[in-house]
Design an enzyme around this catalytic site. Structure first.
Site, PDB file in Angstrom:
ATOM      1  CG  MET A  12      78.212  43.523  58.873  1.00 12.83           C
ATOM      2  SD  MET A  12      77.660  43.682  57.157  1.00 12.83           S
ATOM      3  CE  MET A  12      78.866  42.710  56.295  1.00 12.83           C
ATOM      4  CG  HIS A 139      85.613  43.588  54.953  1.00 15.94           C
ATOM      5  ND1 HIS A 139      85.761  44.363  53.832  1.00 15.94           N
ATOM      6  CD2 HIS A 139      84.709  44.230  55.738  1.00 15.94           C
ATOM      7  CE1 HIS A 139      84.982  45.429  53.943  1.00 15.94           C
ATOM      8  NE2 HIS A 139      84.349  45.369  55.083  1.00 15.94           N
ATOM      9  CG  ASN A 189      86.043  49.166  55.040  1.00 14.82           C
ATOM     10  OD1 ASN A 189      85.064  49.670  54.509  1.00 14.82           O
ATOM     11  ND2 ASN A 189      86.014  47.973  55.582  1.00 14.82           N
TER      12      ASN A 189
HETATM   13  P1  NAD Z   1      76.224  46.653  64.440  1.00 13.92           P
HETATM   14  O1  NAD Z   1      76.544  47.796  65.330  1.00 13.92           O
HETATM   15  O2  NAD Z   1      75.022  46.699  63.573  1.00 13.92           O
HETATM   16  O3  NAD Z   1      76.131  45.293  65.306  1.00 13.92           O
HETATM   17  C1  NAD Z   1      77.080  44.917  66.257  1.00 13.92           C
HETATM   18  C2  NAD Z   1      76.432  43.920  67.195  1.00 13.92           C
HETATM   19  O4  NAD Z   1      77.431  43.415  68.084  1.00 13.92           O
HETATM   20  C3  NAD Z   1      75.332  44.544  68.077  1.00 13.92           C
HETATM   21  O5  NAD Z   1      74.123  43.821  67.913  1.00 13.92           O
HETATM   22  C4  NAD Z   1      75.888  44.397  69.491  1.00 13.92           C
HETATM   23  O6  NAD Z   1      74.879  44.165  70.462  1.00 13.92           O
HETATM   24  C5  NAD Z   1      76.794  43.184  69.323  1.00 13.92           C
HETATM   25  N1  NAD Z   1      77.773  43.034  70.387  1.00 13.92           N
HETATM   26  C6  NAD Z   1      78.440  43.997  71.079  1.00 13.92           C
HETATM   27  N2  NAD Z   1      79.240  43.416  71.996  1.00 13.92           N
HETATM   28  C7  NAD Z   1      79.080  42.076  71.879  1.00 13.92           C
HETATM   29  C8  NAD Z   1      79.637  40.956  72.572  1.00 13.92           C
HETATM   30  N3  NAD Z   1      80.509  41.113  73.549  1.00 13.92           N
HETATM   31  N4  NAD Z   1      79.235  39.719  72.188  1.00 13.92           N
HETATM   32  C9  NAD Z   1      78.318  39.563  71.199  1.00 13.92           C
HETATM   33  N5  NAD Z   1      77.765  40.582  70.505  1.00 13.92           N
HETATM   34  C10 NAD Z   1      78.143  41.827  70.861  1.00 13.92           C
HETATM   35  O7  NAD Z   1      77.549  46.438  63.565  1.00 13.92           O
HETATM   36  P2  NAD Z   1      77.661  45.778  62.110  1.00 13.92           P
HETATM   37  O8  NAD Z   1      77.396  46.814  61.093  1.00 13.92           O
HETATM   38  O9  NAD Z   1      76.922  44.481  62.092  1.00 13.92           O
HETATM   39  O10 NAD Z   1      79.230  45.495  62.053  1.00 13.92           O
HETATM   40  C11 NAD Z   1      79.812  44.378  62.709  1.00 13.92           C
HETATM   41  C12 NAD Z   1      81.268  44.287  62.270  1.00 13.92           C
HETATM   42  O11 NAD Z   1      81.318  44.088  60.840  1.00 13.92           O
HETATM   43  C13 NAD Z   1      82.049  45.577  62.571  1.00 13.92           C
HETATM   44  O12 NAD Z   1      83.356  45.247  62.940  1.00 13.92           O
HETATM   45  C14 NAD Z   1      82.003  46.308  61.243  1.00 13.92           C
HETATM   46  O13 NAD Z   1      83.103  47.181  61.079  1.00 13.92           O
HETATM   47  C15 NAD Z   1      82.072  45.142  60.264  1.00 13.92           C
HETATM   48  N6  NAD Z   1      81.474  45.401  58.931  1.00 13.92           N
HETATM   49  C16 NAD Z   1      80.344  46.153  58.812  1.00 13.92           C
HETATM   50  C17 NAD Z   1      79.807  46.357  57.547  1.00 13.92           C
HETATM   51  C18 NAD Z   1      78.543  47.148  57.356  1.00 13.92           C
HETATM   52  O14 NAD Z   1      78.201  47.452  56.200  1.00 13.92           O
HETATM   53  N7  NAD Z   1      77.790  47.477  58.402  1.00 13.92           N
HETATM   54  C19 NAD Z   1      80.415  45.800  56.423  1.00 13.92           C
HETATM   55  C20 NAD Z   1      81.555  44.993  56.603  1.00 13.92           C
HETATM   56  C21 NAD Z   1      82.075  44.802  57.863  1.00 13.92           C
END
Ligand code: NAD
Length: 281
Positions: A12, A139, A189
């Site tokens: 994201m 979101h 969700n």
């Molecule tokens: P992801 O696992 O692909 O990425 C998360 C990133 O956060 C990783 O690169 C990680 O290194 C980084 N991270 C961890 N700890 C950190 C810190 N202390 N400081 C900075 N960065 C840090 O996850 P994602 O799919 O990008 O999801 C991110 C958020 O968005 C989640 O809360 C998820 O629920 C939400 N979300 C995801 C989607 C989806 O389709 N993937 C859709 C809507 C919302």
């Protein structure tokens, strides 16, 4: 022009950063993982290329200019200049709560904080900062450049000023906010994870193949994507974490995570981002 700071450069975070940069903002993109940061520009370039193939409206997105406007970093340098911080780190309470405590010390008092989460309580995160009224849920829908709607979430203390500011921010990025209240999983969700989890149970019970399940959704219900394709797009690790948050919060067995999903994650099958999930990429 407002500076936007984006925390987390995963699935994201890179799309949030690219979208904000395309619409003219100076963006700071922070992650703790240097490998993720090193790969981020290439992922942004690749994403833009594939989104442009799907949507002619994205023809004018210029990857080089977008990447130029983004500062990739593993520190909070420059966060004090940001008008908005959009947090997109891992769907995990310990990770997000630690970030919110850090943000409280580095952001300007006038900054607004947006949480991009699937299921975690915005109210609980807002309670960790000195100005909870400036925190809102944002979101975004994946893939962000192709989705107009953003589910915005009013937490317990979110002020009207924050809501008005969020609407203006999203409008400036070509998005429309749909405002709902803060309850685990919000609207999207709470519904979609039931679909995805039950579809995984169907595979586990050998009722049908993934492609058949998705075909019923697409050809039968006219959805653009089936539940298992969607789970692969989101990331199966994120789906499992979100189901855990839903289960913990509602204590309702309907949110118990399908053992097959958990096993796939244990085996390193995260969906698109790892090259294999219910499908091979
Ligand atoms: P992801 O696992 O692909 O990425 C998360 C990133 O956060 C990783 O690169 C990680 O290194 C980084 N991270 C961890 N700890 C950190 C810190 N202390 N400081 C900075 N960065 C840090 O996850 P994602 O799919 O990008 O999801 C991110 C958020 O968005 C989640 O809360 C998820 O629920 C939400 N979300 C995801 C989607 C989806 O389709 N993937 C859709 C809507 C919302």
């Amino acid at each position: 022009m407002t500076v936007i700071a984006v925390v987390g450069a995963g699935v994201m975070g890179v799309d949030v950063a690219a979208t904000a940069a395309h619409y003219g903002y100076d963006v700071i993109l922070k992650d703790v993982n240097r490998d993720v940061l090193a790969e981020a520009p290439a992922i942004i370039r690749r994403n833009i290329r594939s989104y442009r193939m799907v949507s002619p409206a994205l023809k004018e997105w210029k990857a080089a200019e977008i990447i130029d406007r983004i500062t990739f970093t593993d520190t909070y340098d420059g966060f004090e200049k940001a008008g908005w911080i959009i947090e997109n780190a891992t769907e995990d309470w310990d990770v997000k709560s630690a970030i919110f405590k850090e943000l409280n010390g580095v952001c300007s008092p006038g900054a607004f904080l947006a949480v991009n989460t699937s299921c975690i309580s915005i109210t609980k995160l807002a309670a960790l900062v000195s100005r909870p009224e400036r925190v809102i849920g944002m979101h975004f829908m994946n893939p962000i450049p192709l989705k107009e709607a953003v589910e915005t979430v009013r937490a317990f203390h979110t002020s009207d000023e924050t809501i008005v500011a969020s609407e203006a921010l999203l409008r400036s990025m070509g998005k429309t906010g749909i405002l709902v209240r803060d309850f685990p999983g919000f609207v999207s969700n709470r519904l979609s994870h039931l679909f995805m989890n039950e579809a995984a149970f169907l595979v586990q019970d050998q009722v049908a193949e993934p492609a058949q399940i998705d075909a019923i959704f697409k050809q039968g219900y006219a959805h653009r994507m089936g539940p298992l394709e969607t789970a692969d797009l989101i990331g199966l690790d994120t789906v499992v974490r979100s189901l855990e948050v839903l289960y913990q919060n509602y204590q309702d067995p309907k949110f118990r995570c399908c053992p097959l999903l958990r096993q796939m994650v244990d085996a390193g099958l995260y969906g698109r981002k790892s090259g294999r999930g219910f499908y091979q990429y």
